[in-house]
Design an enzyme around this catalytic site. Structure first.
Site, PDB file in Angstrom:
ATOM      1  N   GLY A 111     -64.305 -62.065  30.208  1.00 19.47           N
ATOM      2  CA  GLY A 111     -64.085 -61.227  29.214  1.00 19.47           C
ATOM      3  C   GLY A 111     -65.365 -60.986  28.183  1.00 19.47           C
ATOM      4  CB  SER A 122     -67.768 -60.376  33.211  1.00 23.09           C
ATOM      5  OG  SER A 122     -67.330 -60.620  31.857  1.00 23.09           O
ATOM      6  CD  GLU A 133     -57.208 -65.030  29.738  1.00 21.42           C
ATOM      7  OE1 GLU A 133     -56.259 -64.406  29.794  1.00 21.42           O
ATOM      8  OE2 GLU A 133     -58.223 -64.490  29.497  1.00 21.42           O
ATOM      9  CG  HIS A 159     -56.037 -66.796  33.777  1.00 22.41           C
ATOM     10  ND1 HIS A 159     -56.618 -66.724  32.504  1.00 22.41           N
ATOM     11  CD2 HIS A 159     -56.581 -65.626  34.712  1.00 22.41           C
ATOM     12  CE1 HIS A 159     -57.284 -65.899  32.629  1.00 22.41           C
ATOM     13  NE2 HIS A 159     -57.692 -65.375  33.801  1.00 22.41           N
ATOM     14  N   GLY A 169     -60.078 -58.746  35.478  1.00 22.45           N
ATOM     15  CA  GLY A 169     -59.370 -58.365  34.290  1.00 22.45           C
ATOM     16  C   GLY A 169     -59.619 -56.922  33.703  1.00 22.45           C
ATOM     17  N   GLY A 170     -60.552 -56.911  32.827  1.00 21.41           N
ATOM     18  CA  GLY A 170     -60.733 -55.734  31.842  1.00 21.41           C
ATOM     19  C   GLY A 170     -61.008 -54.559  32.962  1.00 21.41           C
ATOM     20  CD  GLU A 184     -60.284 -65.753  36.850  1.00 22.39           C
ATOM     21  OE1 GLU A 184     -60.619 -64.375  37.204  1.00 22.39           O
ATOM     22  OE2 GLU A 184     -59.438 -65.917  36.106  1.00 22.39           O
ATOM     23  CG  ASN A 238     -54.659 -61.387  35.033  1.00 26.77           C
ATOM     24  OD1 ASN A 238     -53.517 -61.031  34.487  1.00 26.77           O
ATOM     25  ND2 ASN A 238     -55.295 -62.764  34.764  1.00 26.77           N
ATOM     26  CD1 TRP A 239     -53.617 -55.051  35.940  1.00 25.31           C
ATOM     27  CD2 TRP A 239     -51.621 -54.183  35.523  1.00 25.31           C
ATOM     28  NE1 TRP A 239     -53.603 -53.831  36.802  1.00 25.31           N
ATOM     29  CE2 TRP A 239     -52.309 -53.274  36.585  1.00 25.31           C
ATOM     30  CE3 TRP A 239     -50.354 -53.381  35.029  1.00 25.31           C
ATOM     31  CZ2 TRP A 239     -51.647 -52.202  37.049  1.00 25.31           C
ATOM     32  CZ3 TRP A 239     -50.040 -52.161  35.325  1.00 25.31           C
ATOM     33  CH2 TRP A 239     -50.414 -51.672  36.619  1.00 25.31           C
ATOM     34  CE  LYS A 240     -57.599 -61.615  31.847  1.00 27.72           C
ATOM     35  NZ  LYS A 240     -59.029 -62.259  31.326  1.00 27.72           N
TER      36      LYS A 240
HETATM   37  P1  13P Z   1     -62.567 -60.120  33.164  1.00 29.50           P
HETATM   38  O1  13P Z   1     -62.741 -59.373  34.412  1.00 29.50           O
HETATM   39  O2  13P Z   1     -62.098 -59.280  31.739  1.00 29.50           O
HETATM   40  O3  13P Z   1     -63.743 -60.857  32.588  1.00 29.50           O
HETATM   41  O4  13P Z   1     -61.359 -61.065  33.142  1.00 29.50           O
HETATM   42  C1  13P Z   1     -61.537 -61.968  34.367  1.00 29.50           C
HETATM   43  C2  13P Z   1     -60.080 -62.736  34.351  1.00 29.50           C
HETATM   44  O5  13P Z   1     -59.788 -63.504  33.460  1.00 29.50           O
HETATM   45  C3  13P Z   1     -59.111 -62.293  35.554  1.00 29.50           C
HETATM   46  O6  13P Z   1     -58.195 -63.015  35.753  1.00 29.50           O
END
Ligand code: 13P
Length: 249
Positions: A172, A212, A96, A94, A233-234, A166, A9-11
């Site tokens: 994050g 993470s 967020e 998600h 994510g990251g 998640e 997920n590149w956000k």
């Molecule tokens: P991180 O891997 O940066 O914690 O993010 C996870 C995430 O929200 C994937 O959708």
């Protein structure tokens, strides 16, 4: 069908050139075997990503979608628009989206239905906040998030669903659920699906862990029986890290 999946997920990261570079770098790492690899760039780069990943085996997903089919919803994107550029999967729910854009179970139930109406698969995200875990309410929270958005669906719809647990406190933050905490929750989730539907369907659904996940912890988390992969994510923004995570499954 239950499969091993690693999704990135590149956000709100990567412009057009960065999207192209990251896809090229992932393709250079070659064959990921039977693991399904999914990337989710921003809306504006989806069409380009679909073109660049053609014949690579890498799938492209959207990060969100509106619950209506079309109309006066300024700034929104419909499932038909996604389909028209070759998108077959959307991430919904998600944390967020829930926290910053007010998405709730009722909205998400509509989004899921609308995705299926347009033959789009869903990676459905959910997870508890830190306070929920501290107060030992995490199972209840996860149960209601899944039940409210998904349990009105007919069993036949479930072959188009991937679940993604998640925990919000792990996203994050650099803090992951331990492999045991992930396994415990994933087994609980599979049990919920079994109780609502049946054991065959529950055994068939892929359940991803997100929060993470990094090259250094992926293997241990993925080794757990009910963890079928990850939503990253990251670490998905680095071709080297994402590839290491994919290969550690
Ligand atoms: P991180 O891997 O940066 O914690 O993010 C996870 C995430 O929200 C994937 O959708």
């Amino acid at each position: 069908m239950r499969s091993k999946i690693v999704a990135g997920n590149w956000k709100m990261n990567n412009d057009q050139a960065e999207t192209s570079n990251l896809i090229d770098a992932l393709k250079a790492h070659g064959d990921f075997g039977t693991t399904r690899v999914i990337i989710a760039p921003s809306f504006v780069n989806l069409a380009q990503a679909v073109t660049l990943t053609a014949d690579s085996g890498i799938e492209v997903a959207a990060q969100n979608m509106h619950e209506a089919t079309s109309g006066a919803y300024t700034g929104e994107v419909s499932p038909a628009m996604l389909s028209s550029v070759g998108i077959q999967t959307v991430i919904l729910g998600h944390s967020e989206r829930r926290a910053y854009f007010g998405e709730n179970d009722a909205t998400l139930a509509k989004k899921v239905t609308n995705a299926f109406d347009h033959d789009i698969d869903v990676v459905f995200c959910f997870g508890e906040e830190l306070e929920d875990r501290k107060s030992d309410n995490h199972f209840n929270v996860v149960k209601s998030q899944i039940a409210n958005a998904l349990f009105a669906l007919p069993a036949a719809a479930w072959f188009k669903i991937v679940l993604a647990y998640e925990p919000v406190w792990a996203i994050g933050t650099g803090e992951t659920a331990s492999p045991e905490q992930a396994q415990e929750m994933h087994a609980f989730i599979r049990g919920l699906v079994q109780d609502q539907y049946d054991a065959v369907l529950a055994d068939d659904v892929s359940i991803l862990y997100g929060g993470s996940v990094k090259p250094g912890n992926a293997q241990e988390i993925f080794s757990k029986q009910d963890v079928d992969g990850g939503l990253i994510g990251g670490a998905a923004l680095s071709a080297a890290d994402f590839t290491t995570i994919i290969k550690s499954i």
